[in-house]
Design a protein around this motif. Structure first.
Motif, mmCIF file in Angstrom:
data_model
loop_
_atom_site.group_PDB
_atom_site.id
_atom_site.type_symbol
_atom_site.label_atom_id
_atom_site.label_comp_id
_atom_site.label_asym_id
_atom_site.label_seq_id
_atom_site.Cartn_x
_atom_site.Cartn_y
_atom_site.Cartn_z
ATOM 1 N N ASN A 138 -5.715 10.812 -3.110
ATOM 2 C CA ASN A 138 -6.869 9.700 -3.241
ATOM 3 C C ASN A 138 -6.648 9.087 -4.348
ATOM 4 O O ASN A 138 -7.610 8.096 -4.425
ATOM 5 N N PRO A 139 -6.304 9.342 -5.358
ATOM 6 C CA PRO A 139 -6.123 8.637 -6.894
ATOM 7 C C PRO A 139 -5.772 7.152 -6.546
ATOM 8 O O PRO A 139 -5.732 6.329 -7.135
ATOM 9 N N ASN A 140 -4.776 6.939 -5.379
ATOM 10 C CA ASN A 140 -4.254 5.693 -5.088
ATOM 11 C C ASN A 140 -4.984 4.850 -4.058
ATOM 12 O O ASN A 140 -5.511 5.544 -3.054
ATOM 13 N N GLU A 141 -5.107 3.786 -4.591
ATOM 14 C CA GLU A 141 -6.167 2.778 -3.721
ATOM 15 C C GLU A 141 -5.197 2.281 -2.496
ATOM 16 O O GLU A 141 -4.228 2.034 -2.411
ATOM 17 N N ASN A 142 -6.114 2.115 -1.563
ATOM 18 C CA ASN A 142 -5.580 1.732 -0.216
ATOM 19 C C ASN A 142 -4.416 2.360 0.270
ATOM 20 O O ASN A 142 -3.433 1.586 0.764
ATOM 21 N N SER A 143 -4.368 3.712 0.187
ATOM 22 C CA SER A 143 -3.008 4.441 0.724
ATOM 23 C C SER A 143 -3.112 4.870 2.032
ATOM 24 O O SER A 143 -4.307 4.684 2.766
ATOM 25 N N ASN A 149 0.895 -1.161 0.148
ATOM 26 C CA ASN A 149 -0.182 0.102 0.212
ATOM 27 C C ASN A 149 0.908 1.319 0.145
ATOM 28 O O ASN A 149 1.779 1.385 0.819
ATOM 29 N N LYS A 181 -5.227 16.080 -0.970
ATOM 30 C CA LYS A 181 -5.925 15.037 -1.255
ATOM 31 C C LYS A 181 -5.890 14.499 -2.919
ATOM 32 O O LYS A 181 -6.238 13.455 -3.136
ATOM 33 N N SER A 187 -13.802 8.494 3.771
ATOM 34 C CA SER A 187 -12.989 7.770 2.664
ATOM 35 C C SER A 187 -12.843 6.191 3.274
ATOM 36 O O SER A 187 -12.356 6.063 4.563
ATOM 37 N N THR A 188 -13.119 5.451 2.358
ATOM 38 C CA THR A 188 -12.848 4.102 2.682
ATOM 39 C C THR A 188 -11.655 3.476 2.120
ATOM 40 O O THR A 188 -11.028 2.420 2.481
ATOM 41 N N LYS A 189 -10.811 4.224 1.437
ATOM 42 C CA LYS A 189 -9.645 3.884 0.591
ATOM 43 C C LYS A 189 -8.438 4.200 1.626
ATOM 44 O O LYS A 189 -7.389 3.711 1.316
ATOM 45 N N THR A 190 -8.641 5.306 2.298
ATOM 46 C CA THR A 190 -7.431 5.656 3.034
ATOM 47 C C THR A 190 -7.405 5.496 4.431
ATOM 48 O O THR A 190 -8.447 5.792 5.236
#
Length: 354
Positions: free
Chosen positions: A146-151, A31, A142, A185-188
């Motif tokens: 934000n464009p990065n998955e699971n950062s 990640n 951001k 956010s659920t990705k970060t």
């Protein structure tokens, strides 16, 4: 582990545990990591710990991107310090073959402070209409993260800084005491190895770790003595964005009196005097109904944008402050965009001043 040969105390056991934790978390997956850096004590201590953790890892399988947001209205003295430090850190990290990358981001042109205030006629921020933090600080960062998955975003947030901060941390707690949920956010995820550090621990980290040599604890201490604390670099939750003692924008009109810049001037930063005068004048000018439209941009009656005449006056005052201080306060492309926005309002049937 390398120790500071000139220091009386070795690296603390707390730092050793934090460094081990950072190493464990770094190595467990792919990640992407981003570290929010402002140049203040907490983000500098965090960067110090990450730097030392990476020194002890043999195989670096991913980069750690350090992000600094240059709002365009940072206190020039502090902005220069941060940029010089980043430049030195880049060289030091390269020499030591560490996977640290540095990214200085800026707000979009139309989101910049003077484009908003002088170009569009936004009233300078107040506690009621605080439009600045998201546009100037949060959104640019951001946009990278934000464009990065699971950062994973590394922040120097700590318990015990304030009652409001403690509530925010508890509200976003996860199963791990070192990880926080990042708003909606659920990705970060937010990772803070210093969440349980005291103020004394932070200064100890800065003072007693030999690396990075680019971060000078005594210089940071002098800046804090002169100015105050720092503004956030990555945040979605509501609340006071900056403390009463700020490590941020010289244009800030959210507080009625800017004690930070005033203190810096008293401590010998004479070139900030014109900026201080401009900011104080702007606070008063903001509330002058003579230079405010009586129709909002949505067409309803009420206190609307600053009039075109008012915007011209602000630009003239700003350029005067720039000339007198010999500091770069506004970019040429911002001035060009301001004039474009004036032309748009002049030619728009929807823009009404009275």
């Amino acid at each position: 582990m390398k120790f500071c040969s000139n220091c009386l105390n070795p690296i603390s056991s707390k730092d050793k545990r934090a460094i081990a934790l950072i190493q464990k978390e770094y190595q467990k997956d792919n990640n992407p990591w981003f570290l929010g850096y402002s140049g203040g004590k907490d983000s500098s201590a965090l960067l110090t710990l990450v730097f030392n953790a990476l020194l002890e890892i043999q195989n670096h399988h991913k980069n750690v991107t350090v992000i600094y947001c240059d709002t365009g209205v940072e206190i020039p003295t502090i902005s220069s310090y941060v940029k010089d430090t980043i430049k030195s850190l880049e060289t030091e990290a390269k020499d030591l073959r560490l996977p640290l990358k540095f990214n200085i981001v800026k707000p979009k042109l139309d989101d910049r402070y003077f484009v908003k205030v002088i170009g569009r006629g936004y009233p300078p921020p107040t506690n009621i209409f605080r439009w600045c933090t998201d546009r100037l600080r949060i959104n640019p960062v951001k946009g990278i993260i934000n464009p990065n998955e699971n950062s994973v975003v590394l922040l120097g947030v700590r318990m015990g800084e304030s009652t409001e901060r403690d509530k925010t941390i508890k509200r976003h707690n996860t199963n791990s005491k070192y990880y926080l949920n990042q708003g909606s956010s659920t990705k970060t995820k937010i990772f803070s190895p210093v969440v349980n550090y005291s103020l004394k621990d932070i200064w100890s980290t800065l003072k007693y770790n030999a690396f990075p040599y680019s971060i000078d604890h005594s210089l940071i201490g002098q800046i804090y003595k002169d100015a105050g604390s720092e503004c956030p670099v990555y945040k979605e939750t509501k609340g006071t964005p900056c403390g009463k003692g700020r490590f941020g924008c010289w244009t800030c009109t959210v507080v009625r009196k800017d004690k930070s810049v005033e203190s810096m001037i008293a401590n010998g930063h004479d070139n900030l005097d014109e900026l201080f005068k401009f900011r104080n004048w702007l606070v008063e000018f903001r509330d002058n109904p003579k230079y405010r439209s009586t129709v909002r941009r949505n067409g309803t009656p009420g206190l609307g944008p600053i009039t075109l005449k008012g915007r011209e006056i602000i630009l003239d005052k700003l350029l005067y402050a720039q000339k007198q201080s010999r500091l770069d306060l506004i970019e040429e492309q911002e001035i060009n965009r301001i004039h474009e926005l004036w032309t748009i309002d002049i030619n728009s049937d929807k823009y009404v001043e009275a």
